[in-house]
Design a protein around this motif. Sequence first.
Motif, short mmCIF file in Angstrom:
data_model
loop_
_atom_site.label_atom_id
_atom_site.label_comp_id
_atom_site.label_asym_id
_atom_site.label_seq_id
_atom_site.Cartn_x
_atom_site.Cartn_y
_atom_site.Cartn_z
N LEU A 94 0.71 -1.82 0.09
CA LEU A 94 0.51 0.26 0.15
C LEU A 94 1.42 1.22 -0.14
O LEU A 94 0.95 2.49 -0.79
CB LEU A 94 -1.09 0.11 1.02
CG LEU A 94 -1.54 1.47 1.81
CD1 LEU A 94 -2.96 1.34 0.51
CD2 LEU A 94 -2.00 1.77 2.29
N ILE A 138 2.50 1.73 -3.13
CA ILE A 138 2.04 1.61 -4.71
C ILE A 138 1.27 3.01 -4.71
O ILE A 138 1.35 3.35 -5.46
CB ILE A 138 0.87 0.01 -5.04
CG1 ILE A 138 2.32 -0.97 -5.17
CG2 ILE A 138 0.52 0.81 -6.80
CD1 ILE A 138 1.58 -2.28 -5.49
N TYR A 139 0.35 3.07 -3.53
CA TYR A 139 -0.49 3.94 -3.35
C TYR A 139 -0.37 4.99 -2.24
O TYR A 139 -1.17 6.12 -2.56
CB TYR A 139 -1.70 3.38 -3.15
CG TYR A 139 -2.49 1.95 -3.76
CD1 TYR A 139 -2.48 2.67 -5.20
CD2 TYR A 139 -2.02 0.82 -3.52
CE1 TYR A 139 -2.71 1.16 -5.76
CE2 TYR A 139 -2.22 -0.05 -4.06
CZ TYR A 139 -3.13 -0.28 -5.68
OH TYR A 139 -2.80 -1.29 -6.21
N THR A 196 -12.99 7.14 -8.23
CA THR A 196 -12.17 5.87 -8.50
C THR A 196 -13.18 4.10 -8.49
O THR A 196 -12.00 3.56 -8.44
CB THR A 196 -11.22 5.11 -7.61
OG1 THR A 196 -12.09 5.37 -5.85
CG2 THR A 196 -10.72 6.95 -6.91
N VAL A 212 -11.06 1.33 -10.56
CA VAL A 212 -9.31 1.19 -10.14
C VAL A 212 -10.04 0.15 -8.98
O VAL A 212 -9.18 -0.29 -8.44
CB VAL A 212 -8.40 2.27 -9.48
CG1 VAL A 212 -7.91 2.05 -11.59
CG2 VAL A 212 -8.83 2.71 -9.23
N CYS A 213 -10.40 0.76 -7.84
CA CYS A 213 -11.39 -0.17 -6.35
C CYS A 213 -10.82 -1.62 -6.14
O CYS A 213 -10.66 -1.81 -5.81
CB CYS A 213 -12.23 0.77 -6.36
SG CYS A 213 -13.09 0.29 -4.73
N ASN A 243 -7.67 -2.61 -6.95
CA ASN A 243 -6.60 -3.04 -6.35
C ASN A 243 -6.66 -3.05 -4.84
O ASN A 243 -5.71 -3.49 -3.97
CB ASN A 243 -6.90 -0.73 -5.73
CG ASN A 243 -6.55 -0.10 -6.78
OD1 ASN A 243 -5.57 -0.59 -7.83
ND2 ASN A 243 -6.56 1.15 -6.76
N LEU A 284 -5.41 -6.64 -5.47
CA LEU A 284 -3.79 -6.46 -5.38
C LEU A 284 -3.88 -7.01 -3.95
O LEU A 284 -2.32 -7.13 -3.31
CB LEU A 284 -3.63 -5.50 -5.67
CG LEU A 284 -2.70 -5.74 -6.02
CD1 LEU A 284 -1.11 -6.82 -6.91
CD2 LEU A 284 -1.12 -4.41 -6.94
N LEU A 285 -3.95 -5.93 -2.72
CA LEU A 285 -3.62 -6.14 -1.82
C LEU A 285 -4.10 -7.16 -1.24
O LEU A 285 -3.22 -7.32 -0.06
CB LEU A 285 -4.19 -4.80 -1.35
CG LEU A 285 -3.29 -3.61 -1.74
CD1 LEU A 285 -4.82 -1.76 -1.30
CD2 LEU A 285 -2.04 -3.18 -0.92
N TYR A 339 -6.55 -0.92 1.66
CA TYR A 339 -6.96 0.01 1.06
C TYR A 339 -7.07 0.96 1.43
O TYR A 339 -7.58 2.66 1.00
CB TYR A 339 -7.50 -0.64 0.26
CG TYR A 339 -7.82 0.35 -1.07
CD1 TYR A 339 -6.66 0.82 -2.67
CD2 TYR A 339 -9.59 0.47 -1.77
CE1 TYR A 339 -7.14 1.95 -3.30
CE2 TYR A 339 -9.15 1.24 -3.21
CZ TYR A 339 -8.04 1.51 -3.27
OH TYR A 339 -8.70 2.80 -5.16
N HIS A 363 -5.74 4.22 2.02
CA HIS A 363 -5.28 4.79 1.17
C HIS A 363 -6.69 6.33 -0.02
O HIS A 363 -7.28 6.90 0.02
CB HIS A 363 -4.71 4.04 -0.64
CG HIS A 363 -4.38 4.81 -1.48
ND1 HIS A 363 -3.51 5.50 -2.13
CD2 HIS A 363 -5.49 4.75 -2.83
CE1 HIS A 363 -4.32 6.36 -3.30
NE2 HIS A 363 -4.69 5.84 -3.65
N CYS A 364 -7.95 5.22 0.10
CA CYS A 364 -8.81 5.20 -0.64
C CYS A 364 -9.84 6.58 -0.45
O CYS A 364 -10.14 7.16 1.02
CB CYS A 364 -9.77 4.10 -0.86
SG CYS A 364 -11.41 4.72 -2.08
#
Lengths: 145, 213
Positions: B41, B44-45, B126, B129-130, B133, B136-137, B176, B179-180
Amino acid sequence: MMEIELHHLMLESLDGNAASYQLFLRQVSGLLRAYLRRRLSTTPDEVEDLLQETLLAIHAQRHTYRRDALLSPWLYAIARYKLIDYLRRRARHEALHDPLDEEAEYLRVMDDDAHASNKDLTRMLAELPEHQRLPIVHTKLEADR
Amino acid sequence: MNSHDLINMLATGLQPVPRHAVAKRNTLVLLTGVLVSLILLCLIYGLRPDLPQASQQLAFWIKLGVPLSNALLGLSIVLALAYPGQRPRVAYWLLSVPILCLWGWALWVWTGTAPSLRMGLLWGSTWKVCVMNITLLAVPVAIASLVVLRHLAPTRPVLTGALAGWFAGGVGAGVYALHCPEMAAPFLAIWYVLGMLLPTVIMAYLGHRWLRW
């Protein structure tokens, strides 16, 4: 042998006591053999193979036994898993060989034919004189047996 | 070999099983998974820049709490399923409680918003991509779960895989959330739930493939 006694043997086995473990596995195979035999009544030949597979699984997974938990649910859950796994494998195997079922009918008909020709042969041989019949019977027919 | 010989063979050279060794290994591997997810996290973000202000809001804590309570419920069921003969301590229907709370909140916000503004709450900025993402996490946690489960003996591999995916997806979504920037309940009700469902579906399949023993 009851739950408490088996549980005690299992705890000693987990601590590395080989003699307890041996006794434990013997008692367990008695229980599981009965369990598997009841469920594999149509294929009793498979019981011993599956029992050994289950014993190996018990051995390989003995670290998944929680010392404070009941023992029999753990044992039978492993046996049940191995049994289902075996039945599934067998079903898949039989599905692969399905065409054989149709052939089996055909093979049985062939058997009947062979039986009929065997009868004919015996009748015709009986008509031959002794000195011709015996050499044929001994060299051609009984040589295969 | 007859069964008698097999038993003798298994008993010779028997190694003791250290107490709590499995539990320690599980904890270590799973914590590593969560830690790697947090590191991903940050790399990348990045954390959301307004994190201190956001953490003053209730919405932020719901956004964090729903996935994490999902993760904990999933984990507790997975850890029961992974041991033969163990029954989960929590009922399966409890898994739906955090989701239903989230949906209830979303519905309340939705009906209380002017129709012209609703779409903005649903799609946010977003939504594209949510889901990916979160997935991925979830990957490091999913891998850690598989490592743990392959060492154990789940008797229902597909269900165990699916719930491990639910756990991984929950952690992924919780991480996430740091970040989100989205704070609208309808957004979370759709995209966060999908983000947790995708790892669940993938892991159900991986359970079928890899968790047999």
